[in-house]
Write an enzyme that holds these catalytic residues in place. Structure first.
Site, PDB file in Angstrom:
ATOM      1  N   SER A  13       2.633 135.050  38.003  1.00  0.00           N
ATOM      2  CA  SER A  13       1.270 135.340  37.583  1.00  0.00           C
ATOM      3  C   SER A  13       1.278 136.707  36.919  1.00  0.00           C
ATOM      4  O   SER A  13       2.005 137.614  37.359  1.00  0.00           O
ATOM      5  CB  SER A  13       0.357 135.356  38.810  1.00  0.00           C
ATOM      6  N   HIS A  14       0.472 136.889  35.902  1.00  0.00           N
ATOM      7  CA  HIS A  14       0.451 138.195  35.246  1.00  0.00           C
ATOM      8  C   HIS A  14      -0.049 139.293  36.178  1.00  0.00           C
ATOM      9  O   HIS A  14       0.219 140.469  35.945  1.00  0.00           O
ATOM     10  CB  HIS A  14      -0.327 138.141  33.935  1.00  0.00           C
ATOM     11  N   GLU A  96       4.895 125.572  34.554  1.00  0.00           N
ATOM     12  CA  GLU A  96       6.272 125.984  34.255  1.00  0.00           C
ATOM     13  C   GLU A  96       7.244 125.383  35.265  1.00  0.00           C
ATOM     14  O   GLU A  96       8.311 124.888  34.886  1.00  0.00           O
ATOM     15  CB  GLU A  96       6.372 127.511  34.245  1.00  0.00           C
TER      16      GLU A  96
END
Length: 137
Positions: A13-14, A96
């Site tokens: 996660s960013h 992903e």
């Protein structure tokens, strides 16, 4: 399995970007002990843990992974998932993982918990790590 462009793809996660930066740098700077380098060379294997793919830009706002991400996942030997409550809620991270498993199977995926408690799997593991997926994901 032939040599791939990337040793690993880091999925995160960013919100966990600092962990992603740390892990990428650590892996790419790792120096394999010389005795192991020789043993790997005898088997035709590379001793380096680089390059490692970590996306540095925000993903597009579309509902799909970008072509660059899909290509990098396909050309990565391993997947490393940085697990946290933010990653567990991220549709991007889950997608992903699903695509990597579809392309390469789940046996080359590593989970690194960077936040959340190990006993609380739903708190830090994305769904694609918690469940066995069929061919359709």
């Amino acid at each position: 399995m032939g040599e791939r462009r990337y040793k690993a793809f880091i999925s995160y996660s960013h919100a966990d970007e600092a962990w992603g930066v740390w892990l990428q740098r650590s892996l790419e700077r790792f120096r394999t002990p010389s005795r192991l380098v020789e043993a790997l060379a005898e088997r035709g294997k590379a001793a380096q843990l680089s390059p490692v793919f970590r996306d540095r830009d925000d993903l597009s706002v579309s509902g799909d992974l970008s072509e660059a991400i899909k290509t990098a996942l396909g050309d990565s030997e391993f997947l490393i998932v940085l697990c946290s409550p933010d990653a567990a809620r991220s549709a991007w991270v889950n997608d992903e993982i699903r695509l990597f498993h579809k392309l390469h199977g789940p046996g080359r995926t590593f989970a690194l918990i960077v936040d959340g408690a190990p006993g609380e799997a739903h708190a830090c593991f994305p769904p694609a790590l918690r469940f066995l997926l069929d061919a359709d994901g």
